[in-house]
Design a protein around this motif. Structure first.
Motif, PDB file in Angstrom:
ATOM      1  N   CYS A 196     -37.714  26.730   7.948  1.00 53.61           N
ATOM      2  CA  CYS A 196     -38.466  25.966   8.960  1.00 53.61           C
ATOM      3  C   CYS A 196     -37.529  25.076   9.767  1.00 53.61           C
ATOM      4  N   LEU A 219     -35.656  27.301  12.203  1.00 51.53           N
ATOM      5  CA  LEU A 219     -36.530  27.751  13.285  1.00 51.53           C
ATOM      6  C   LEU A 219     -36.773  26.638  14.301  1.00 51.53           C
ATOM      7  N   LEU A 271     -42.648  31.043   5.513  1.00 53.50           N
ATOM      8  CA  LEU A 271     -42.520  29.720   6.121  1.00 53.50           C
ATOM      9  C   LEU A 271     -42.639  28.582   5.113  1.00 53.50           C
TER      10      LEU A 271
END
Length: 117
Positions: free
Chosen positions: A96, A99, A90
């Motif tokens: 990120c 996502l 991450l």
């Protein structure tokens, strides 16, 4: 993989060290861990080690994929953190962003709603 609540990080670590045919002394000296701290980890008296140490441990242990995943999951659960392998991934800002495109913010923010009544 579902975590078996009956197994603890300390038990898994002891099992993995044995399966890697390492002595406890060889394991903790190679990692640069002090003997008392190592035995506190093995006895479950302290939380699992921080992520950097987890990665170093796995390099020595050469686990199966299932063991590796369980190792990270148990350590995270006992440390009340995101699993170290996931946290490392991450750090990628592009991932990120990707996502976040799939997050249902209405749903997750609703759970933290404060009503001013």
């Amino acid at each position: 993989m579902d975590n078996d609540n009956s197994i603890k990080f300390c038990n898994l670590l002891a099992q993995m060290i044995k399966e890697a045919n390492l002595s406890n002394i060889k394991f903790y000296t190679t990692l640069g861990i002090k003997k008392p701290y190592f035995y506190d980890i093995l006895s479950g008296k302290v939380n699992p080690p921080p992520p950097e140490r987890q990665f170093a441990m796995l390099k020595l242990l050469n686990p199966t994929e299932e063991q590796r995943n369980l190792f990270f999951d148990l350590a995270a659960q006992e440390r009340n953190e995101v699993p170290a392998d996931i946290a490392e991934i991450l750090k990628d800002k592009e991932l990120c962003s990707e996502l976040r495109k799939n997050i249902n913010y209405k749903k997750i923010l609703k759970n933290g709603d404060c009503k001013n009544e």
